[in-house]
Design an enzyme around this catalytic site. Structure first.
Site, PDB file in Angstrom:
ATOM      1  N   HIS A 158      47.598 148.452 -45.352  1.00 18.02           N
ATOM      2  CA  HIS A 158      47.820 149.894 -45.525  1.00 18.02           C
ATOM      3  C   HIS A 158      48.722 150.470 -44.425  1.00 18.02           C
ATOM      4  CE1 HIS A 158      45.201 150.758 -48.949  1.00 18.02           C
ATOM      5  NE2 HIS A 158      44.465 149.762 -48.499  1.00 18.02           N
ATOM      6  N   LYS A 218      51.538 147.148 -52.042  1.00 17.39           N
ATOM      7  CA  LYS A 218      51.271 148.563 -51.794  1.00 17.39           C
ATOM      8  C   LYS A 218      52.615 149.262 -51.498  1.00 17.39           C
ATOM      9  CE  LYS A 218      46.578 147.519 -50.142  1.00 17.39           C
ATOM     10  NZ  LYS A 218      45.852 147.541 -51.411  1.00 17.39           N
ATOM     11  N   SER A 262      41.075 151.203 -45.019  1.00 18.37           N
ATOM     12  CA  SER A 262      41.503 151.844 -46.264  1.00 18.37           C
ATOM     13  C   SER A 262      40.557 152.936 -46.748  1.00 18.37           C
ATOM     14  CB  SER A 262      41.679 150.795 -47.349  1.00 18.37           C
ATOM     15  OG  SER A 262      40.489 150.068 -47.515  1.00 18.37           O
TER      16      SER A 262
HETATM   17  C1  PLP Z   1      43.176 145.891 -46.010  1.00 16.63           C
HETATM   18  C2  PLP Z   1      43.478 145.143 -47.272  1.00 16.63           C
HETATM   19  N1  PLP Z   1      43.681 143.816 -47.207  1.00 16.63           N
HETATM   20  C3  PLP Z   1      43.957 143.106 -48.301  1.00 16.63           C
HETATM   21  C4  PLP Z   1      44.045 143.694 -49.542  1.00 16.63           C
HETATM   22  C5  PLP Z   1      44.347 142.858 -50.736  1.00 16.63           C
HETATM   23  O1  PLP Z   1      45.703 142.970 -51.047  1.00 16.63           O
HETATM   24  P1  PLP Z   1      46.281 142.307 -52.365  1.00 16.63           P
HETATM   25  O2  PLP Z   1      46.202 143.334 -53.441  1.00 16.63           O
HETATM   26  O3  PLP Z   1      47.672 141.909 -52.018  1.00 16.63           O
HETATM   27  O4  PLP Z   1      45.423 141.105 -52.646  1.00 16.63           O
HETATM   28  C6  PLP Z   1      43.847 145.063 -49.670  1.00 16.63           C
HETATM   29  C7  PLP Z   1      43.922 145.705 -51.001  1.00 16.63           C
HETATM   30  O5  PLP Z   1      43.195 146.557 -51.385  1.00 16.63           O
HETATM   31  C8  PLP Z   1      43.544 145.811 -48.506  1.00 16.63           C
HETATM   32  O6  PLP Z   1      43.337 147.134 -48.576  1.00 16.63           O
END
Ligand code: PLP
Length: 399
Positions: A215, A246, A187
């Site tokens: 992502h 997202k 990300s």
């Molecule tokens: C790669 C990744 N995994 C997990 C998450 C966490 O997602 P959630 O908002 O559903 O907890 C994010 C959120 O920023 C993320 O970028």
């Protein structure tokens, strides 16, 4: 009366302000969309949201949430095995599995929770989990938790370095289960994991491959099915975790998609399933409508791709040097944290919301502003944002 804890925290908060790293929250008074209404600032263009497909405010996604609320009520009132699982959760889980190409899936209140559930439930002291150096914080914490709970071993391989991973796996040949975890799209960089190579290395070492596609779901591949579709290897990843918060409507929620056995085992034993309420039905209903929308509108993914390519090219034409890539995450590296925060503040004054990231979120000296493009941005939105980048870039001597 402030406690001693309050006083200590206040001193640290004052230091954050002094160091220019204090995060000021902006309050929105409108739905997530390319342009949002910010309290005290009026309308601004948002280039920092994960609303990649623009589904947060898609009429049928919102309507499905309202219908879900009316049909199932506001809450779940307990955990799934104690007071019942709503049929909307089963429908959503079937859709998630179908979308990413696995046998089954299990929903969680967030992808953070889904990641946290995985190694801590599936591993034991006989096993090892091996993680890419730049994996998301939720994976890092999931591994810390798994080590504390299960006494499993862990290792970290250099970012994207398959030779290093190969060596770490070879050194773990005595372990019963070897689990390798990587983000599908990283990300902070927007880089895509080398999935075919990861699959090959994991197969050679009889390791389980877990890809966090938060992502990538709705973003990569012709139909938005994620990193596996991007590389033409749908069905070849053992476990995929992803978020519903997202591209898929942006409300909240996450899932683990895997074999029936993995999902059933998590249902039986994952602590976030056993001791925490399920996703609110209204959120599940909106997420399900988002998946249906994505399945019916692959052209939305194509628009996202062309918007991202346009913005990246135009930033370069202005003289910025965004990180190269194919995803809608477009970082511009600036160096010091204070510089990234300053650029973000100046852009906001110009009516463009782009977040600045510094240490410890990214390595020291690699602070950046990160643009995120949506399929719902119009060319006018993007051009107006580019004008703001031009003015701020000249003012800071960056271009
Ligand atoms: C790669 C990744 N995994 C997990 C998450 C966490 O997602 P959630 O908002 O559903 O907890 C994010 C959120 O920023 C993320 O970028």
């Amino acid at each position: 009366m402030p406690t001693s804890l309050d006083r200590r925290l206040q001193t640290e908060l004052d230091a954050f302000r002094r160091d220019g790293v204090y995060k000021q929250l902006l309050y929105l008074d409108s739905p997530q969309a390319p342009r949002v209404r910010v309290e005290g600032r009026g309308e601004i263009i948002i280039l920092s949201s994960n609303n990649y497909l623009g589904l947060s405010n898609q009429p049928e996604v919102v309507a499905a949430g309202v219908a879900g609320l009316e049909r199932f009520g506001a809450g779940t009132s307990s955990v799934r095995f104690i007071c019942g699982t709503f049929t909307i959760h089963r429908d959503l889980e079937a859709a998630c599995a179908r979308l990413v190409g696995t046998e089954a899936s299990l929903s969680f209140v967030s992808c953070w929770n889904a990641n946290e559930a995985l190694p801590a439930t599936l591993l034991s002291e006989h096993d090892i989990v091996i993680s890419d150096q730049l994996n998301h914080a939720s994976i890092i914490d999931a591994i810390r938790l798994a080590k504390a709970i299960t006494k499993c071993r862990s290792a970290v391989y250099k970012h994207g370095d398959l030779t290093d991973l190969d060596e770490k796996l070879a050194a773990a040949r005595d372990c019963r289960t070897r689990m390798v975890i990587s983000d599908g799209v990283f990300s902070m960089e927007g880089a895509i994991a080398k999935l075919p190579d990861l699959i090959e290395v994991c197969r050679r070492h009889d390791a389980i491959l877990v890809i966090d596609d938060s992502h990538a779901t709705g973003v990569l591949g012709t139909h938005g099915r994620g990193t596996a579709e991007h590389f033409g290897v749908v069905g070849d990843v053992d476990v995929i975790t992803s978020t519903l918060g997202k591209a898929l409507g942006g409300a909240a929620g996450g899932f683990v998609a895997a074999s029936g056995a993995v999902c059933d085992y998590l249902t039986q034993r994952a602590r976030p399933q056993l001791f925490s309420n399920a996703l609110p039905p209204t959120v599940a209903a909106s997420a399900l409508a988002s998946i249906h929308h994505l399945e019916g509108h692959p052209e939305r993914v194509a628009t996202l791709r062309s918007n991202a390519a346009y913005f990246r090219d135009q930033l370069s034409a202005l003289g910025f040097r965004p990180l190269a890539g194919e995803t809608p995450i477009i970082p511009v590296i600036l160096g010091e944290t204070a510089k990234a925060i300053q650029m973000s503040a100046l852009l906001l004054d110009e009516g463009v919301f782009v977040t600045g990231f510094g240490y410890p979120v990214v390595p020291q000296g690699e602070a950046r502003v990160r643009c995120q493009i949506s399929a719902s941005h119009t060319r006018d939105d993007l051009d107006e944002a580019l004008e703001a980048f031009k003015r701020v870039g000249s003012r800071l001597g960056l271009i």
